[in-house]
Design a protein around this motif. Sequence first.
Motif, short mmCIF file in Angstrom:
data_model
loop_
_atom_site.label_atom_id
_atom_site.label_comp_id
_atom_site.label_asym_id
_atom_site.label_seq_id
_atom_site.Cartn_x
_atom_site.Cartn_y
_atom_site.Cartn_z
N ARG A 1 38.77 36.41 29.94
CA ARG A 1 40.09 35.93 30.71
C ARG A 1 39.98 36.96 31.95
N PRO A 2 38.93 37.01 32.97
CA PRO A 2 39.17 37.78 33.96
C PRO A 2 39.83 37.09 34.93
N ASN A 3 40.53 38.10 36.03
CA ASN A 3 41.22 37.50 37.10
C ASN A 3 40.13 36.57 37.86
N GLU B 1 26.09 41.94 45.16
CA GLU B 1 26.64 42.49 44.00
C GLU B 1 26.86 41.17 43.06
N GLY B 2 26.51 39.98 43.45
CA GLY B 2 26.82 39.08 42.60
C GLY B 2 25.54 38.12 42.36
N VAL B 3 25.78 36.70 41.78
CA VAL B 3 24.72 35.87 42.01
C VAL B 3 25.01 35.14 43.06
N ALA C 1 38.54 45.42 40.39
CA ALA C 1 37.24 44.77 40.87
C ALA C 1 36.58 44.47 39.41
N GLN C 2 36.49 45.36 38.63
CA GLN C 2 35.68 45.25 37.36
C GLN C 2 36.51 43.92 36.50
N TRP D 1 30.90 39.24 39.40
CA TRP D 1 31.76 39.83 38.22
C TRP D 1 30.91 41.20 37.68
N PRO D 2 31.36 42.41 38.31
CA PRO D 2 30.56 43.44 38.02
C PRO D 2 30.55 43.72 36.25
N GLY D 3 29.35 43.83 35.87
CA GLY D 3 29.18 44.21 34.56
C GLY D 3 29.04 42.86 33.26
N GLN D 4 29.29 41.87 34.03
CA GLN D 4 29.11 40.68 33.24
C GLN D 4 28.37 39.52 33.97
#
Length: 448
Positions: free
Chosen positions: A24-26, A59-61, A255-256, A298-301
Amino acid sequence: MRRKLIALLFLAALCARAGTPANRPNILLIISDDHAWTDYSFLGHPHIQTPNLDRLAREGVTFSRGYVPASLCCPSLASIITGRYPHQHQITSNDPPKPAALTPAEFYRSAAFTEGRAVMNRHLEALPTLPRVLRDAGYLSLQTGKWWQGHYRHGGFTHGMTQGGRHGDDGLDIGRKTMQPIFDFIATAQAQLKPFFIWYAPLMPHDPHTPPERLLRKYTARSPSLHVARYWAMVEWFDETVGELLRHLDQRDLAQDTLVLYLADNGWIQSPDNPRYAPKSKQSPYDGGLRTPIIMRWPGQVRPRQSRNLAMSIDLMPTLRAILALPPDPSLPGINLLDPKALKARKAIFGECFTHNAVDLFRPAANLRWRWMIAGDWKLIVPDPANEPRAAVELYHLGRDSHENFNLAPQQAARVARLRAQLNAWWDPAREPQTVKEQQAPLGEGRP
């Protein structure tokens, strides 16, 4: 007493983090407006500088072969928010049919315009839009920027800026004049311990091309004309607003916990001779109007990487449903962009371009100009005989001809026939009913 207060503050901070678990990220959705797929420094533009979008891409795909189904603002945005093709959500055009006797200015003040827009709004109200899906999952949502469907609540947003103007009214202040409504909304969501969804769709780099003088000076000497310099400067100005958003997420320690999505609603190739767009650009079936990078950070995901897989704006809805662990919706035509098997299984993508003003608000085929599809590196464009009677079928090999200069259809008749059969299997407008009555959206799931 002091220890108790410190303990309560610590507990509140933990709860705030707990409000955005892994599923449930922002969600921050950034949509640039009239922005060519070539006009980013991370994609190799020799002059335009986009350091903040470069950061997102790093930092992303990044799906460098991303597409929107339609190269016109209103239907493209409706596809983003519904996850459906224009012929499915029925918002095919920017505006309703214009009576021949009215000038554009008269039309925008007429009952025909007001009533037509109300019909288009009802088309959207009949569908489970992204804000409605997220609302049911516990999200607060904010509309800012470009928005064609009347009041922001027509799309299911809980908060918003647009009150009902043609394509944004107060919402169009975002980016060009202020970012504060977004920062205030984030504070509201945090205070309520709610995950948030932000629709950031500024009128940028869309005309009027009125960049800050400091940016215009930077590009004037590098560009072939003042018109091009203004557009290039608008792209960097938009990028600066993206930087403001990313810094705010960093400063709020969000951000995380925030999935950032980026794409353009359609392309724009700046004419060097006037303020308008050049051919093979907006409102066309060419990549200059349809192609856009699609970025997910989505850092770490989400593992940062570059992808050459075909991606579409209609994929955002099924991707977000999967992230939220919601049941798949079999009526959605897109795929989960984070599912490697789905990406590998996709063999082709499809789209359609329509008239600026609709001919018929209830029959998408009446408004059709072109259908198009891409399979591998091959792109087929099929004109509609009613609205594009002088146009020819076109075939391009995008790997060898990325700007679609050499039509291979006359030499590749068998390939054209095979691809055309796939296109007809996707959507054949000839099979659409000639008369369609309006169906009132039921109160409940579709409506706000």
